[in-house]
Write an enzyme that holds these catalytic residues in place. Structure first.
Site, short mmCIF file in Angstrom:
data_model
loop_
_atom_site.label_atom_id
_atom_site.label_comp_id
_atom_site.label_asym_id
_atom_site.label_seq_id
_atom_site.Cartn_x
_atom_site.Cartn_y
_atom_site.Cartn_z
N ASP A 130 1.00 -1.35 0.00
CA ASP A 130 -0.03 0.01 0.00
C ASP A 130 0.87 1.36 0.04
O ASP A 130 2.02 1.28 0.29
CB ASP A 130 -0.87 -0.09 1.19
CG ASP A 130 -0.20 -0.03 2.68
OD1 ASP A 130 1.03 0.12 2.58
OD2 ASP A 130 -0.86 -0.32 3.55
N SER A 131 0.09 2.41 -0.22
CA SER A 131 1.13 3.77 -0.43
C SER A 131 1.45 4.40 0.95
O SER A 131 2.52 5.17 0.77
CB SER A 131 0.19 4.64 -1.04
OG SER A 131 -0.67 5.07 -0.23
N GLY A 132 0.98 3.80 2.14
CA GLY A 132 1.26 4.54 3.16
C GLY A 132 0.36 5.57 3.76
O GLY A 132 0.32 6.04 4.69
N GLY A 133 -0.77 5.94 2.54
CA GLY A 133 -1.52 7.15 2.83
C GLY A 133 -2.62 6.88 4.16
O GLY A 133 -2.72 7.65 5.07
N PHE A 134 -2.94 5.71 4.02
CA PHE A 134 -4.34 5.36 4.95
C PHE A 134 -3.37 5.43 6.60
O PHE A 134 -4.20 5.90 7.34
CB PHE A 134 -4.80 3.97 4.75
CG PHE A 134 -5.76 3.46 5.74
CD1 PHE A 134 -7.09 4.27 6.03
CD2 PHE A 134 -5.66 2.64 6.58
CE1 PHE A 134 -8.03 3.86 6.80
CE2 PHE A 134 -6.57 2.42 7.50
CZ PHE A 134 -7.72 2.85 7.55
N GLN A 140 -11.46 7.50 -5.23
CA GLN A 140 -11.93 8.17 -3.97
C GLN A 140 -13.40 8.73 -4.41
O GLN A 140 -13.85 8.71 -5.38
CB GLN A 140 -10.87 8.99 -3.47
CG GLN A 140 -9.63 8.38 -2.80
CD GLN A 140 -9.90 7.67 -1.53
OE1 GLN A 140 -10.84 7.40 -0.99
NE2 GLN A 140 -8.73 6.99 -1.00
N GLY A 147 -11.47 4.50 0.12
CA GLY A 147 -12.33 5.15 0.97
C GLY A 147 -13.42 4.51 1.37
O GLY A 147 -14.56 5.17 1.88
N ASP A 184 -8.10 -7.37 0.77
CA ASP A 184 -7.06 -7.43 1.77
C ASP A 184 -7.78 -7.30 3.13
O ASP A 184 -8.47 -6.27 3.34
CB ASP A 184 -6.00 -6.61 1.72
CG ASP A 184 -5.97 -5.09 1.86
OD1 ASP A 184 -5.77 -4.95 3.18
OD2 ASP A 184 -6.59 -4.55 1.41
N CYS A 234 -13.02 -28.98 7.68
CA CYS A 234 -12.13 -28.26 7.59
C CYS A 234 -10.70 -29.05 7.67
O CYS A 234 -10.66 -29.69 8.59
CB CYS A 234 -11.84 -26.74 8.38
SG CYS A 234 -10.42 -25.90 8.00
N CYS A 272 -7.52 -27.62 8.08
CA CYS A 272 -6.41 -26.98 8.39
C CYS A 272 -5.89 -27.56 9.37
O CYS A 272 -6.71 -28.53 10.22
CB CYS A 272 -6.73 -25.53 8.49
SG CYS A 272 -7.55 -25.29 10.53
N CYS A 324 -8.13 -27.86 12.84
CA CYS A 324 -9.15 -28.61 12.72
C CYS A 324 -8.82 -30.25 12.42
O CYS A 324 -9.45 -31.04 13.16
CB CYS A 324 -9.98 -28.20 11.72
SG CYS A 324 -10.74 -26.60 11.76
N HIS A 375 -6.11 -21.49 10.79
CA HIS A 375 -7.69 -21.63 10.44
C HIS A 375 -7.85 -20.82 9.71
O HIS A 375 -8.85 -20.88 8.69
CB HIS A 375 -8.39 -21.96 11.67
CG HIS A 375 -9.81 -22.18 11.35
ND1 HIS A 375 -10.44 -23.35 10.64
CD2 HIS A 375 -10.85 -21.34 11.55
CE1 HIS A 375 -11.70 -23.09 10.69
NE2 HIS A 375 -11.75 -21.76 11.11
#
Length: 375
Positions: free
Chosen positions: A92-96, A189, A216, A266, A304, A306, A309, A335
Site C-alpha cells: 500500500d502507499s502509506g497514505g491510510f 476516491q 475510501g 485485503d 476443514c 487446516c 481442525c 484456520h
C-alpha cells in the site's frame, strides 16, 4: 506495462474470475491478500501462509519505512528475500496509515509530514517518496499515494480530498516511471457520492494504470452503505483491469464485493481475530474463549482440513487461549486464513461454472444455522 497482465476468464452476473500474471507467479481472482504489515503475517510462517492457498501478500509501506526502513530492506535484497516470500507482494502507499496512526500530521499539496507512532521521529511522505519506498521494497504491485478521509465526512471535505488524491495519482504515475515486471494501481476516491466517484474514475482512466482500487470504503460507513457504493463504483473502472477493494473484510463483505465485480481484497481480520480467540467458519464466527468449549473433543470445523481442525480439539484450543500460549494465535490464524482462501476458491469455481447465485444461497444458509450445538 510488460510483466503484469490480467486475463478475465469467466463472469457470472457482475462476479468475475480471472488471473493476474506476474513475473513471480499467478494471482487467481477473486483473490484475498493476507496482510503482512511489518514483513510478516502475524503468528504465521511464510510457507504456512502459502499452504493456505494465498497467491499474494500485502505489505505496509508506512510500517516498513519506519521500521526497519526501506533503504535497509533494499540493501538486504528487497522485501521478498527479507521475509522469505517468493510469490507476489502488493504494497500500500502509506497514505491510510499516516491518516489513522501518525501523530501531529500536516497535510499540504506536496504531501504529508508526520511524527512516527513508533518513536516520534519526523517524516515526510509525498507521492514521489512513496514510489521510491515501494521501489526499494521491490513489491510487484505498487499503490498510488492518496489521502483517505474517514467517513462520515461532509461533501466538501470528500471532494477536496478526492481531487488532491487525483493530483497525487498523476505525480505517482510520473514518479513510478517505467518498471517492467511491476504494476502501478490507481485508487478511486469520492466517499459515498456517485458523481465524485465518477469524476475520480475518469481522472484515473485518463492517467492510465495497470489496475484500479476502490478506496475510501470500510472506514466506518457500514456494510449497507458500502454495498450501495459498490453497486456502481466498480463498473466505473476499466473492465479489462483488476479491481481491488481496499481493507475488506468479513466473509459476507467479501462475498458482497465479489458479487458486485471486485477482484481483490485485503484485511487484517483473519489474523487479528485469530490472536483474540475468534475463529471464522462456514457456520459463522466461533469464540473459542467461551466456557462451552472447555470439554468439547470435537474440531472447530469438521469439514476443514487446516492443522487446527485436523489435529486439535475445541477443548485444546480453548485451553491454550486461556493459558495465553502462543500456539493459540498460530492455530487460529492458520484456520482463519485457510477458511478465507477456501471461500475465495469456492467463489472462483462457482463463477467459472455459472452457479454463483446458488453458491451464495448455500453460504448464507450454512451461516444461518449457526455453530454446532454444545455437547
Amino acid at each position: 506495462m510488460t510483466g503484469v497482465t490480467f486475463e478475465l476468464k469467466a463472469t457470472d452476473g457482475r462476479a468475475r474470475t480471472g488471473v493476474i500474471r506476474t513475473t513471480r507467479g499467478d494471482i487467481r481472482t477473486p483473490a484475498f491478500m493476507p496482510v503482512g504489515t511489518a514483513a510478516t503475517v502475524k503468528a504465521m510462517m511464510p510457507e504456512s501462509v502459502a499452504a493456505t492457498g494465498a497467491d499474494i501478500l500485502l505489505g505496509n509501506t508506512y510500517h516498513l519505512m519506519l521500521r526497519p526502513g526501506a533503504e535497509r530492506i533494499a540493501r538486504l535484497g528487497g522485501l521478498h528475500r527479507f521475509m522469505n516470500w517468493e510469490k507476489p507482494i502488493l504494497t500500500d502507499s502509506g497514505g491510510f496509515q499516516v491518516m489513522s496512526l501518525a501523530d501531529l500530521r500536516k497535510l499540504t499539496e506536496k504531501g504529508v509530514t508526520f511524527r512516527s507512532h513508533v518513536d516520534g521521529s519526523k517524516h515526510e511522505l509525498t507521492p514521489e517518496r512513496s514510489m521510491e519506498i515501494q521501489r526499494l521494497l521491490g513489491s510487484d504491485i505498487v499503490m498510488c499515494f492518496d489521502e483517505c478521509p474517514a467517513l462520515p465526512a461532509d461533501r466538501a471535505r470528500i471532494e477536496e480530498s478526492m481531487r488532491l488524491s487525483m493530483r497525487w495519482a498523476a505525480r505517482s504515475k510520473a514518479a513510478f516511471g517505467d518498471r517492467p515486471g511491476h504494476a502501478l494501481f490507481g485508487i478511486q476516491q469520492g466517499g459515498l457520492e456517485p458523481d465524485l466517484r465518477e469524476e475520480s474514475a475518469k481522472a484515473l482512466r485518463d492517467i492510465g494504470f495497470d489496475g484500479y482500487a476502490i478506496g475510501g470504503l470500510a472506514v466506518g460507513e457500514g456494510q449497507e452503505a458500502m454495498f450501495a457504493c459498490l453497486d456502481y463504483a466498480p463498473d466505473m473502472l476499466p473492465n479489462d483491469k483488476p479491481r481491488y477493494l481496499m481493507g475488506v473484510g468479513k466473509p459476507d463483505d467479501i462475498l458482497g464485493a465479489v458479487k458486485r465485480g471486485v477482484d481483490m481484497m485485503d484485511c487484517v481480520l483473519p489474523s487479528r481475530s485469530g490472536r483474540t480467540g475468534q475463529a471464522w467458519t462456514r457456520r459463522g464466527q466461533v469464540n473459542i474463549k467461551n466456557a462451552r468449549h472447555a470439554d468439547d473433543p470435537r474440531p472447530l470445523d469438521a469439514e476443514c482440513t487446516c492443522p487446527a481442525c485436523r489435529n486439535y480439539s475445541r477443548a485444546y484450543l480453548h485451553h491454550v487461549f486461556r493459558a495465553g500460549e502462543m500456539i493459540s494465535g498460530m492455530l487460529l490464524t492458520w484456520h482463519n486464513l485457510h477458511y478465507y482462501q477456501e471461500l475465495m476458491a469456492g467463489m472462483r469455481a462457482a463463477i467459472a461454472e455459472g452457479r454463483f447465485d446458488a453458491w451464495e444461497g448455500e453460504f448464507h444458509a450454512q451461516r444461518a444455522e449457526g455453530d454446532i450445538a454444545p455437547l
